[in-house]
Write an enzyme that holds these catalytic residues in place. Structure first.
Site, short mmCIF file in Angstrom:
data_model
loop_
_atom_site.label_atom_id
_atom_site.label_comp_id
_atom_site.label_asym_id
_atom_site.label_seq_id
_atom_site.Cartn_x
_atom_site.Cartn_y
_atom_site.Cartn_z
N ASP A 10 0.82 -1.22 0.00
CA ASP A 10 0.00 0.00 0.00
C ASP A 10 0.84 1.26 0.00
OD1 ASP A 10 -2.61 -1.53 1.76
OD2 ASP A 10 -2.84 -0.35 -0.07
N ILE B 4 1.25 2.42 -3.46
CA ILE B 4 0.07 2.55 -4.32
C ILE B 4 -0.62 3.86 -3.96
CG2 ILE B 4 -2.14 1.56 -5.00
CD1 ILE B 4 -1.22 -1.11 -4.14
N HIS C 29 -15.41 8.34 -17.59
CA HIS C 29 -16.05 8.74 -18.84
C HIS C 29 -15.08 9.61 -19.61
CE1 HIS C 29 -20.00 7.21 -17.97
NE2 HIS C 29 -19.95 7.71 -16.76
N CYS D 9 -14.45 5.45 -22.86
CA CYS D 9 -14.81 5.56 -24.26
C CYS D 9 -13.70 6.32 -24.98
CB CYS D 9 -16.12 6.35 -24.42
SG CYS D 9 -17.48 5.64 -23.50
N SER E 131 -16.53 2.31 -25.04
CA SER E 131 -16.25 1.11 -24.25
C SER E 131 -17.52 0.71 -23.54
CB SER E 131 -15.19 1.42 -23.18
OG SER E 131 -13.94 1.49 -23.74
N SER F 138 -20.01 -1.59 -20.96
CA SER F 138 -19.95 -2.22 -19.65
C SER F 138 -20.33 -3.68 -19.78
CB SER F 138 -20.89 -1.52 -18.68
OG SER F 138 -22.19 -1.54 -19.21
#
Lengths: 369, 363
Positions: free
Chosen positions: B50, B53, B135, B177, B203, B205
């Protein structure tokens, strides 16, 4: 230089390098041979083309670097050293380690000598139920458990998540782990690529730290009560950890010719000429870093026409330029300590200028928006 | 020979970092959070801790009032896999996920008060995985429904990282997308990029879950996750296999990738070079020789504690005094500038209206 027939040194050794800044060279044979030998001494104690490439390793194409060029720690203002004791089986072993005493007795002299190079902070911790990522294999011939060399890279990962680091400091962390194997996996030995057991029972990872496996002797009486009390022999442990520290910093020279004998630096951990070499390498690295940082900062300013440079950023840039020029002059004069201090100031100033939060290019509406 | 071959194919990295960004919020974007958490889970499983990250999520799914299974985020239909778990460490959550913070993390131009867990402390030997989902459109990615990051800004940020050698190699994966538009403008070396769809494509789902009521994951990340579940820290699978994940028949969109900026051949790049954290190790062959009977350094502070006064509860200001305090008499001050100015204004208006000749009545 010593005449050729001095019997005091063992046969086959022609150069003895002391732990301060001198070396004894056995003269003999031709002048050309002597010259070659002196050049070798200079290369061991001072710098070569490959050590220059190593100091600049992040800007030199990979093909030109020797394999151990990538392993040394980057020059930094400070380092954090963490000693961790891993006890995966507290039911069987109660491990006592006098880490504070060991740090005072063995580690502090080395860090004091290295204090010219950077600030060091030392801490320690004990982790219980921390298992290695690899299950060791049982070897019937030696009736012991074996960790083979190709499984070593996967040992560190599960432990690393639990090691933690100081929230406040941003310095690189060096982890030294002492692993006491579980009773069911004792004794545990590390094997190298050829299958031979490793005498130190330890391995290290560049820029990360080292791990040593400490085997507990089986109790003499078969009915000894659990948990066994284990007093760790800190001297033996610190000998390995300090050797790993030398390797991580790149103090140990790999390319020493076979006829050289290096005097052991003893409890100080490193010879004076090794410290000089480290200071020199860090100075060169710092100067290179400063010049590329300032160059790329200038390129950023050229690209974004309306960027605003605050006064304190400007003064940091001026200071960085002045310091790096002073460092280069001092280095050419041979004043190593002054050059190193100047290069440290240059790096601090240039990093502060480059990473100033106000220079985020997003804030200045790049041309595409 | 084995050694030489190993060295040639091995990347020169010594540590791994991952920056995982989910740029959407609101309940109907559940799938983006599930995408990011699935990658987070794989990366942790393969060994990146972690502390290495940086996870940026809006984090409004698990405890959303519309979540029928609180404190969970599922990535599979029939609720097989809860990717939220109990050891998720979100570094930037909710309104902290902004374009500015993302670029600050990447370039390192971060305020000094930022804690260590929110920083990307990579160096010239770090391999970084950057995963973004949300998005997007042709050349931009929407952040939290209020701002966008463009592909030019992203390319510039990567260039700033390269200038300061903040990465050794970088793998950029985007699942939005028209995702391929985001990596069109990269120009810094050592970057490999993958996207879930080409410019002009959406793209899609993967599957709605009727129990939860939203789509749980996007197709591309779903198949990438399936692929990653087969990987363990010692596997030798290379990047060419990752490029084959999710062909058009399964994904409907055409995943793309870009490797021209990358120096090594993708076939020699292991998946664990970016998704895991396999460290190079060396055997320590020699130990130092230390003298055992060395006197320790005197510790700076004496061992015995000085006797300190016993602490007791400090007397607070008595409440009764505060309640019954009388207001203090204020000292008299001459009228301040405002009052004087007001009077001057009134007098001026008076004289303007009625003429100067009335002044003699005043003085």
């Amino acid at each position: 230089l010593l005449p050729a027939l001095t019997p005091s040194h063992p046969q086959g050794i022609n150069v003895y390098v002391g732990k301060h800044r001198s070396a004894l060279v056995r003269a003999g044979g031709s002048l050309a041979g002597l010259q070659a030998r002196l050049r070798e001494v200079a290369q061991v104690m001072s710098f070569t083309a490959s050590s220059i490439a190593a100091a600049l390793s992040d800007r030199v194409p990979d093909a030109q670097l020797s394999p151990d060029a990538r392993r040394n720690l980057k020059s930094s203002l400070g380092y954090e050293i963490t000693f961790s004791l891993l006890n995966p089986d507290p039911k069987s072993h109660t491990v006592d380690w006098d880490i504070e005493g060991a740090v005072n007795r063995y580690v502090k002299p080395v860090l004091d000598k290295l204090s010219l190079v950077a600030n060091f902070s030392v801490d320690s911790q004990i982790l219980y139920y921390a298992v290695l990522g690899v299950t060791p294999r049982y070897d019937k011939e030696s009736s012991s458990f074996i960790l083979s060399a190709h499984s070593l890279p996967h040992v560190i990962n599960p432990v690393e998540a639990r090691l933690g680091s100081s929230a406040a400091s941003l310095y690189p962390v060096l982890n030294f782990l002492l692993y006491v194997p579980e009773r069911s996996h004792s004794p545990l030995y590390i094997q190298d690529k050829d299958g031979a057991p490793v005498s130190t029972n330890a391995f290290h990872s560049p820029r990360w730290g080292g791990i040593m496996v400490y085997n507990v002797e089986a109790p003499a009486a078969p009915q000894a009560s659990l948990p066994l009390h284990v007093d760790v022999d800190m001297a033996r442990v610190m000998e390995v950890f300090l050797a790993q520290l030398r390797l991580l910093f790149g103090l140990s020279r790999e390319e020493v010719p076979p006829e050289f004998l290096l005097e052991s630096p003893g409890n100080e951990g490193l010879a004076d000429w090794e410290l000089d070499h480290l200071l020199w390498a860090h100075t060169v690295e710092n100067i290179a870093t400063v010049s590329t940082t300032l160059t790329s900062l200038a390129q950023l300013l050229d690209k974004i026409g309306n960027i605003v440079i605050k006064d304190d950023v400007a003064s940091e840039v001026y200071q960085a330029v002045a310091s790096v020029q002073s460092a280069v002059t001092q280095l050419s004069l041979g004043h190593l300590h002054a050059a190193f201090q100047a290069s440290k100031e240059a790096v601090t100033s240039s990093e502060r200028a480059f990473f100033d939060p106000s220079l985020l290019h997003l804030l200045y509406f790049p041309d595409d928006q | 020979f084995q050694d030489q071959a190993e060295q040639f194919f091995r990347s020169g990295h010594t540590n791994n970092w991952a920056v995982l960004v989910c740029t959407s919020r609101f309940w109907f974007n559940y799938r983006h959070v599930a995408n990011t958490l699935s990658v987070y889970r794989s990366v942790k499983r393969l060994g990146i801790p972690d502390s290495h990250i940086v996870l940026m999520l809006a984090d409004d799914m698990a405890c959303n009032p519309r979540n029928p299974k609180p404190a969970t985020v599922f990535s599979h239909k029939n609720m097989e896999l809860n990717v939220y778990g109990d050891d998720v460490e979100v570094d930037y959550r909710s309104y902290e996920v902004t374009v500015e913070n993302f670029l600050r993390v990447l370039t390192g131009r971060i305020p000094p008060s930022t804690p260590r867990s929110k920083r990307l402390l990579s160096d010239d030997r770090s391999n970084i995985l950057i995963y973004m989902t949300g998005h997007g459109g042709n050349g931009f990615l929407k952040f939290q429904d209020s701002e966008e990051i463009t592909n030019v800004e992203l390319a510039d940020a990567f260039e700033q990282m390269w200038q300061k050698r903040r990465y050794n190699e970088l793998l950029f994966i985007i699942d939005t997308c028209q995702g391929a538009s985001m990596y069109e403008r990269f120009y810094s070396p050592n970057i490999m990029a993958l996207a879930s769809s080409q410019v002009g494509e959406d793209s899609l789902s993967h599957q709605p879950d009727l129990g939860i009521g939203v789509h749980l994951m996007d197709r591309y990340t779903f198949y990438v996750l399936e692929f990653l579940e087969e990987i363990h820290p010692a596997s030798q699978t290379n990047m060419n296999d990752l490029f084959q994940v999710c062909p058009k028949s399964l994904c409907v969109s055409t995943p793309g990738h870009r490797t021209d900026l990358f120096q090594r051949d993708p076939e020699s790049v292991l998946i664990t070079d970016f998704f895991g954290s396999v460290r190079k190790v060396e055997i320590t062959t020699e130990a130092l020789a230390l003298a055992r009977d060395v006197a320790g350094f005197e510790s700076k502070f004496p061992e015995e504690e000085l006797a300190t006064e016993p602490l007791k509860y400090a007397e607070q200001l008595p409440v009764a005094q505060i309640i019954h305090q009388k207001p203090k008499q204020k000292d008299w001050h001459p009228p301040g500038g405002f009052i004087l100015g007001l009077w001057a204004l009134i007098i001026m208006v008076f004289f303007k209206t009625y003429g100067i000749k009335h002044m003699k009545h005043i003085f």
